[in-house]
Design a protein around this motif. Structure first.
Motif, PDB file in Angstrom:
ATOM      1  N   LEU A 199       0.289  -5.242  -7.575  1.00 57.54           N
ATOM      2  CA  LEU A 199       0.126  -4.272  -6.206  1.00 57.54           C
ATOM      3  C   LEU A 199       0.609  -5.236  -4.963  1.00 57.54           C
ATOM      4  CD1 LEU A 199      -3.280  -3.012  -6.972  1.00 57.54           C
ATOM      5  CD2 LEU A 199      -1.324  -1.541  -6.693  1.00 57.54           C
ATOM      6  N   LYS A 200       0.279  -6.527  -4.948  1.00 59.47           N
ATOM      7  CA  LYS A 200       0.663  -7.226  -3.856  1.00 59.47           C
ATOM      8  C   LYS A 200       2.099  -7.214  -3.433  1.00 59.47           C
ATOM      9  CE  LYS A 200      -0.907 -11.526  -3.761  1.00 59.47           C
ATOM     10  NZ  LYS A 200      -1.657 -12.549  -4.150  1.00 59.47           N
ATOM     11  N   SER A 201       2.826  -7.304  -4.698  1.00 55.23           N
ATOM     12  CA  SER A 201       4.559  -7.609  -4.427  1.00 55.23           C
ATOM     13  C   SER A 201       5.072  -5.926  -4.187  1.00 55.23           C
ATOM     14  CB  SER A 201       5.068  -7.976  -5.956  1.00 55.23           C
ATOM     15  OG  SER A 201       4.957  -6.684  -6.536  1.00 55.23           O
ATOM     16  N   GLN A 202       4.369  -5.205  -4.238  1.00 55.77           N
ATOM     17  CA  GLN A 202       4.882  -3.839  -3.772  1.00 55.77           C
ATOM     18  C   GLN A 202       4.398  -3.415  -2.452  1.00 55.77           C
ATOM     19  OE1 GLN A 202       4.041  -1.136  -7.087  1.00 55.77           O
ATOM     20  NE2 GLN A 202       5.644  -1.766  -8.268  1.00 55.77           N
ATOM     21  N   MET A 203       3.500  -4.075  -1.928  1.00 55.03           N
ATOM     22  CA  MET A 203       3.158  -3.627  -0.527  1.00 55.03           C
ATOM     23  C   MET A 203       3.182  -4.931   0.073  1.00 55.03           C
ATOM     24  SD  MET A 203      -0.366  -1.391  -0.767  1.00 55.03           S
ATOM     25  CE  MET A 203      -1.068  -1.860  -2.313  1.00 55.03           C
ATOM     26  N   GLY A 204       3.527  -4.739   1.547  1.00 54.35           N
ATOM     27  CA  GLY A 204       3.909  -5.698   2.506  1.00 54.35           C
ATOM     28  C   GLY A 204       2.845  -5.462   3.540  1.00 54.35           C
ATOM     29  N   ASN A 205       2.846  -6.120   4.641  1.00 55.31           N
ATOM     30  CA  ASN A 205       2.001  -6.000   5.857  1.00 55.31           C
ATOM     31  C   ASN A 205       2.396  -4.723   6.681  1.00 55.31           C
ATOM     32  OD1 ASN A 205       1.177  -8.779   5.063  1.00 55.31           O
ATOM     33  ND2 ASN A 205       2.374  -9.796   6.901  1.00 55.31           N
ATOM     34  N   ASP A 206       3.696  -4.493   6.520  1.00 61.46           N
ATOM     35  CA  ASP A 206       4.177  -3.542   7.148  1.00 61.46           C
ATOM     36  C   ASP A 206       4.144  -2.035   6.335  1.00 61.46           C
ATOM     37  OD1 ASP A 206       5.885  -4.195   5.683  1.00 61.46           O
ATOM     38  OD2 ASP A 206       7.723  -3.683   7.001  1.00 61.46           O
ATOM     39  N   SER A 207       3.464  -2.087   5.174  1.00 61.13           N
ATOM     40  CA  SER A 207       3.337  -0.718   4.610  1.00 61.13           C
ATOM     41  C   SER A 207       2.239   0.110   5.108  1.00 61.13           C
ATOM     42  CB  SER A 207       2.952  -1.481   2.992  1.00 61.13           C
ATOM     43  OG  SER A 207       1.513  -1.772   2.967  1.00 61.13           O
ATOM     44  N   LEU A 208       1.696   0.002   6.027  1.00 57.39           N
ATOM     45  CA  LEU A 208       0.674   0.786   6.571  1.00 57.39           C
ATOM     46  C   LEU A 208       1.028   1.446   7.799  1.00 57.39           C
ATOM     47  CD1 LEU A 208      -2.614  -1.146   5.901  1.00 57.39           C
ATOM     48  CD2 LEU A 208      -1.458   0.543   4.449  1.00 57.39           C
ATOM     49  N   LYS A 209       2.328   0.848   8.104  1.00 60.50           N
ATOM     50  CA  LYS A 209       2.570   1.632   9.672  1.00 60.50           C
ATOM     51  C   LYS A 209       2.992   2.931   9.573  1.00 60.50           C
ATOM     52  CE  LYS A 209       3.475  -2.812  11.974  1.00 60.50           C
ATOM     53  NZ  LYS A 209       2.021  -3.153  12.144  1.00 60.50           N
ATOM     54  N   GLU A 210       3.960   3.277   8.748  1.00 58.32           N
ATOM     55  CA  GLU A 210       4.254   4.749   8.717  1.00 58.32           C
ATOM     56  C   GLU A 210       3.754   5.601   7.587  1.00 58.32           C
ATOM     57  OE1 GLU A 210       8.512   5.230   8.464  1.00 58.32           O
ATOM     58  OE2 GLU A 210       9.028   3.421   9.841  1.00 58.32           O
ATOM     59  N   VAL A 211       3.497   6.825   7.887  1.00 58.21           N
ATOM     60  CA  VAL A 211       2.956   7.614   7.113  1.00 58.21           C
ATOM     61  C   VAL A 211       3.506   7.643   5.637  1.00 58.21           C
ATOM     62  CG1 VAL A 211       2.066  10.166   6.609  1.00 58.21           C
ATOM     63  CG2 VAL A 211       2.087   9.264   8.768  1.00 58.21           C
TER      64      VAL A 211
END
Length: 128
Positions: free
Chosen positions: A89-101
């Motif tokens: 899960l960590k590798s597929q999500m970055g810090n900017d993964s919550l910016k856009e819908v």
């Protein structure tokens, strides 16, 4: 607050829900200048399953609705439990993964798949 630790969300929309810490930010970031963590949790838990239910109903009741959110440390209560397999899960999500819908939706799909794999319901008679 370590990655993989299970915590309870104590405030906000998801108060009382369980979540897994994916990435802790102890020193904060430019946008959030306080200690916080990227968490993935369960918004809607799977339903109860009994021996009388058929495979179709069991499959429907085994669904999980996830959420992905940045939460202040003050609003998390860590438990003694930890969840394995967080690296994927960590590798597929970055810090900017919550910016856009669209990125948030993709992150939720990944989390949903991972959580539902972990919640595999075994047949009541003993066969997986």
């Amino acid at each position: 607050m370590k990655p993989g630790k299970v915590a309870l969300v104590t405030r906000g929309r998801y108060a009382g829900r369980k979540a897994v810490i994916l990435k802790p930010f102890d020193d904060g970031t430019k946008g959030h200048p306080f200690g916080h963590a990227l968490v993935a949790g369960i918004e809607r838990y799977p339903g109860k399953i009994t021996a009388r239910m058929g495979k179709k109903r069991i499959a429907k009741r085994s669904k999980v609705k996830p959420f992905v959110k940045l939460v202040n440390y003050n609003h998390l209560m860590p438990t003694r439990y930890a969840l394995d397999g967080i690296e994927q899960l960590k590798s597929q999500m970055g810090n900017d993964s919550l910016k856009e819908v669209s990125q948030r939706e993709e992150a939720k799909k990944v989390v949903k798949k991972n959580f539902e794999e972990k919640f595999q319901v075994f047949d009541i008679l003993g066969a997986p």
